[in-house]
Design an enzyme around this catalytic site. Structure first.
Site, PDB file in Angstrom:
ATOM      1  N   CYS A  10       0.877  -1.165   0.000  1.00  0.00           N
ATOM      2  CA  CYS A  10       0.000   0.000   0.000  1.00  0.00           C
ATOM      3  C   CYS A  10       0.916   1.218   0.000  1.00  0.00           C
ATOM      4  CB  CYS A  10      -0.966  -0.036   1.183  1.00  0.00           C
ATOM      5  SG  CYS A  10      -0.191  -0.359   2.773  1.00  0.00           S
ATOM      6  N   CYS A  11       0.601   2.258   0.736  1.00  0.00           N
ATOM      7  CA  CYS A  11       1.475   3.431   0.741  1.00  0.00           C
ATOM      8  C   CYS A  11       2.694   3.227   1.630  1.00  0.00           C
ATOM      9  CB  CYS A  11       0.686   4.666   1.194  1.00  0.00           C
ATOM     10  SG  CYS A  11      -0.515   5.245  -0.016  1.00  0.00           S
ATOM     11  N   GLN A  12       2.466   2.694   2.831  1.00  0.00           N
ATOM     12  CA  GLN A  12       3.565   2.529   3.768  1.00  0.00           C
ATOM     13  C   GLN A  12       3.705   1.107   4.287  1.00  0.00           C
ATOM     14  OE1 GLN A  12       2.405   5.557   6.652  1.00  0.00           O
ATOM     15  NE2 GLN A  12       3.941   6.960   5.838  1.00  0.00           N
ATOM     16  N   GLY A  13       2.812   0.212   3.888  1.00  0.00           N
ATOM     17  CA  GLY A  13       2.886  -1.146   4.396  1.00  0.00           C
ATOM     18  C   GLY A  13       2.497  -1.251   5.852  1.00  0.00           C
ATOM     19  N   VAL A  14       1.490  -0.474   6.259  1.00  0.00           N
ATOM     20  CA  VAL A  14       1.083  -0.454   7.665  1.00  0.00           C
ATOM     21  C   VAL A  14      -0.274  -1.112   7.858  1.00  0.00           C
ATOM     22  CG1 VAL A  14       0.482   1.030   9.616  1.00  0.00           C
ATOM     23  CG2 VAL A  14       2.446   1.595   8.179  1.00  0.00           C
ATOM     24  N   SER A  15      -1.275  -0.701   7.101  1.00  0.00           N
ATOM     25  CA  SER A  15      -2.647  -1.120   7.388  1.00  0.00           C
ATOM     26  C   SER A  15      -3.250  -1.981   6.289  1.00  0.00           C
ATOM     27  CB  SER A  15      -3.524   0.115   7.624  1.00  0.00           C
ATOM     28  OG  SER A  15      -4.852  -0.243   7.869  1.00  0.00           O
ATOM     29  N   ARG A  16      -3.370  -1.452   5.078  1.00  0.00           N
ATOM     30  CA  ARG A  16      -4.119  -2.142   4.042  1.00  0.00           C
ATOM     31  C   ARG A  16      -3.466  -3.443   3.599  1.00  0.00           C
ATOM     32  NH1 ARG A  16      -5.049   3.589   1.056  1.00  0.00           N
ATOM     33  NH2 ARG A  16      -3.159   3.954   2.270  1.00  0.00           N
TER      34      ARG A  16
END
Length: 784
Positions: A235-241
């Site tokens: 995803c954008c940062q590899g944190v949530s999605r």
């Protein structure tokens, strides 16, 4: 008062001394002239500045500094200090983007004098303060640390952010072959010529629906795994999605709980942190993929096939409806109604073929990943049978008959208009992707990649369809390894598949093969007893667009039979099965094929197919209570037995409209069935119970029911408890490790007997052991 006391106290002071005033005397805003009694004013006698002069009466002290500008006493006061207003440091307040890192610092409310005693509110019992001193800044620093990190979660799954997705060298160094982009509206497909891409359009919002796309993601992960590839999920940062999707996959694949899967992913990527909405959806997903019992509020679930995102309107997914009732049906779409007793695919009269096809594929995904054991029926608007509405009424007693009176084709729900409008424009060619791929900036038509999820489902379906047509002459094996799928050998001309699908067999979860008699979702092996009860899960997404209709076969299984038997199909000599997970780990030797099971683990015979092409797909419901993946079928039309057993697994088979013959068998002149003794094939003309010798194997073709009204026959193979292979080893395939009677594949032997007795090849085969329950066979023999 204070001011007066000061003045009176100074009457006795020596001449020329300073007159002292309290500040409160001049700053007291509460003191007014009207509050001073007249007698008090007359008693204020202050000596004059000249010591020789008499005393004189002076007016009272001024109320405020502004009311007396020329007083010498005002000059004697210390200078007033300006009011100090302390501003809180900018670092102590939440910075922009604090919600992105998942934590909000909680600074105290600005206050005055901190040294004095003030009333304090203790919130320790209602709100846990952030004790980590480096909560905000350290979190962002940690994200920056993982910015260029391609985190390995499993052998074939890596997780990261956009910084890694745009760095080809990092991807190549980690052996990445496939990429799942979760933020298609932000990140393009940077290296489409170097990697295989699929995109999702997910918002990092608690209200974002990820449940509806999880099974498509599972298919993609399994497709990559069977190709021995590696997939990078970002995803954008590899944190949530991205981490949420991987957590869900591990919950299904490894049978883990949400907490265990989350901690596993977090150990690989320390910043993994699904938002609250995703976490709640994953907890619901945990109940489904682990086959937890349904709660009373979940007995009826209804899904509407609709685009997951306007960015990809041809990616149709089943979206759960909040109000499951007949009034939620729309003639323009396809709906999935999941009940404890059955799963219905309701197809509206104006439904597009693409949507109907994806609805059938979605049902197969539900049956596979949720381990659903219920018949699957397709009903079309205007042709709904009575039992369909009765199923609704059993869950929703308040539904009246007026629901059925709606004119077919006129059902319309205004809330669905936007979804159907987006989908209709897409199939008519009016959709242009908002984000062009990196290697083609001039796309003016609908690219194939926009429908890649449906093509993935078709890939599984086409492979499964080929297997069915091939098995029309040689049945598939009913006992599978963890891959569950059978692959054609390289020498078979009918086994040609795409290059992407020949690397290894399709890979299903080992958890999808579980004990039929246990409520636990995990598989259960019993090496000590030499046998186990394995229930193959539903095949991957099945989509056969060339077929035009679906029908439901009536159940021909008696109550005893539905609880009893279970036979196994023998794999074709031209096919091979991939090694099981247990075999690859070295914890289980030999094949997981278990031909001899106790009566509680046996089922009805497996189905066979007609070799010619067909126009119908039939969901057969016979004899699959105990896990038969491919039950028998004589293709006798579309009549439905209202007393079908509740727990049955879907089996997708093809049968020709022009070839609905009855299974026959050899009989003597008196009409009695001809039996034979294996392996000598000695014919037994007068069959009786006395011929059931404990040292013999008897093949007996008998009617499928006691009265013989159905006209179909089953081949019963009766195995004596004292039968030995010592003199018959040459008749058993040595590659099957048939060192004992228990290890013999009697279904394969039964197929050979069918050929020798000139019985139809699609005759179901049932195995009956003398040491087990023989009630059904003896009842049929007594009826002769």
């Amino acid at each position: 008062m204070v001011g007066r006391e000061d003045a009176m106290g100074n009457d006795e002071a020596p001449p020329g001394s300073k007159k002292m005033f309290w500040r409160s005397a001049s700053w007291s805003a509460s003191r007014t002239a009207s509050q001073v009694p007249e007698g008090d004013e007359q008693s204020l006698n202050i000596p004059c500045a000249i010591s020789s002069g008499p005393s004189r009466r002076c007016p009272a002290a001024p109320l405020t500094p502004r009311s007396h500008h020329n007083s010498k006493a005002r000059a004697c006061l210390p200078p007033l200090q300006p009011l100090a207003i302390s501003r809180r440091s900018l670092d102590e307040w939440p910075k922009a983007g604090s919600d992105d890192v998942g934590e909000w610092p909680h600074p105290p409310t600005p206050s005055g004098n901190k040294t004095g005693e003030r009333l304090k509110l203790d919130l320790s019992s209602t709100q846990q303060r952030v004790t980590d001193k480096s909560s905000g800044l350290a979190k962002r620093e940690k994200i920056a640390f993982f910015d260029k990190e391609c985190s390995k979660v499993a052998d074939h799954i890596y997780v990261g952010g956009d910084a890694v997705a745009k760095d080809k060298s990092i991807l190549k160094n980690n052996g990445i072959t496939h990429i799942l982009n979760c933020v298609g509206f932000i990140c393009p497909e940077y290296f489409k010529s170097d990697f295989c891409y699929r995109s999702l359009w997910l918002q990092d919002s608690p209200s974002e629906d990820i449940t509806s796309i999880l099974y498509d993601v599972f298919d993609y992960f399994e497709d990559v795994r069977e190709q021995s590839g590696r997939i990078f999920v970002h995803c954008c940062q590899g944190v949530s999605r991205s981490t949420s999707l991987v957590i869900a996959y591990l919950m299904w694949r490894e049978g883990q709980s949400f907490d265990d899967a989350f901690q596993y992913v977090k150990s690989a990527r320390g910043i993994a942190d699904p938002n609250m909405g995703f976490a709640c959806q994953l907890l619901q997903c945990q109940k489904r993929v682990h086959a937890f019992p349904l709660s009373p509020t979940s007995l009826l679930r209804m899904y509407k096939m609709s685009p997951h995102s306007p960015y990809d309107p041809l990616h149709l997914v089943p979206k759960l409806l909040n109000d499951p009732c007949p009034g939620s049906l729309d003639s323009r779409g396809a709906f999935i109604i999941q009940l404890p007793s059955a799963i219905y695919i309701w197809v509206g009269r104006q439904c597009e073929t693409i949507m109907e096809k994806d609805a059938k594929a979605a049902v197969c995904q539900i049956a596979r990943y949720e381990k659903v054991e219920a018949p699957i029926m397709v009903v079309r608007e205007g042709d709904e049978p009575v039992y369909y509405w009765d199923a609704f009424a059993s869950i929703l007693p308040m539904i009246g008959g007026s629901v059925i009176k709606v004119q077919p084709g006129d059902r319309k729900v205004d809330a669905y208009n936007l979804d159907f409008e987006i989908f209709q424009k897409a199939i008519e060619g009016g959709f242009v992707p908002t984000l062009a791929s990196s290697n083609n900036e001039h796309e003016t038509h609908l690219p194939a990649r926009e429908n890649s999820w449906s093509s993935l489902k078709c890939k599984f379906a086409s492979r499964f369809d080929k297997g069915f047509r091939y098995v029309s002459k040689t049945p598939l094996s009913r006992v599978y390894s963890d891959s569950m799928m059978i692959v054609h050998s390289s020498g078979s001309p009918s086994s040609t598949t795409s290059s992407s699908s020949t690397a290894s067999p399709p890979f299903l979860s080992p958890d999808s093969v579980c004990s039929t008699n246990s409520g636990n979702s995990l598989k259960s092996f019993s090496q000590s007893s030499g046998r186990s009860s394995l229930r193959p899960s539903i095949p991957p997404s099945l989509t056969l667009p060339k077929f035009s209709s679906l029908s439901l076969l009536p159940s021909q299984t008696s109550p005893k039979e539905s609880r009893g038997v279970n036979t196994f199909l023998q794999p074709s000599p031209n096919r091979k099965a991939s090694p099981s997970l247990a075999e690859r780990r070295g914890s289980l030797k030999g094949s997981l094929k278990l031909p001899g099971l106790a009566d509680s683990n046996r089922g009805t015979p497996a189905f066979t197919l007609h070799p010619d092409d067909s126009n119908d797909i039939v969901f057969n419901l016979e004899g699959i209570r105990n896990g038969d993946l491919y039950p028998p079928s004589d293709c006798k039309g579309t009549s439905v037995d209202s007393d079908l057993p509740e727990k049955e697994i879907i089996s997708l088979i093809s049968c020709s409209k022009s070839d609905r013959h009855k299974s026959g068998g050899d009989t003597d002149s008196s009409g009695q069935p001809l039996a034979c003794r294996w392996p000598s094939m000695e014919m037994i003309t007068k069959l009786s119970r006395a011929y059931l010798d404990s040292e013999s194997v008897i093949a007996i073709p008998l009617p499928s029911d006691a009265v013989g009204e159905t006209g179909s026959r089953n081949l019963y193979i009766w195995i004596g408890k004292s039968f030995s292979l010592d003199n018959n080893c040459s008749l058993v395939d040595s590659n099957k490790a048939a060192d004992t009677v228990e290890n013999v594949d009697w279904v394969q032997i039964g197929e050979s007997i069918l050929c020798q007795m000139d019985l139809p090849k699609d005759t179901p085969i049932k195995i009956v052991r003398e040491s087990e329950d023989q009630t059904e066979l003896l009842a049929l023999l007594s009826a002769l």
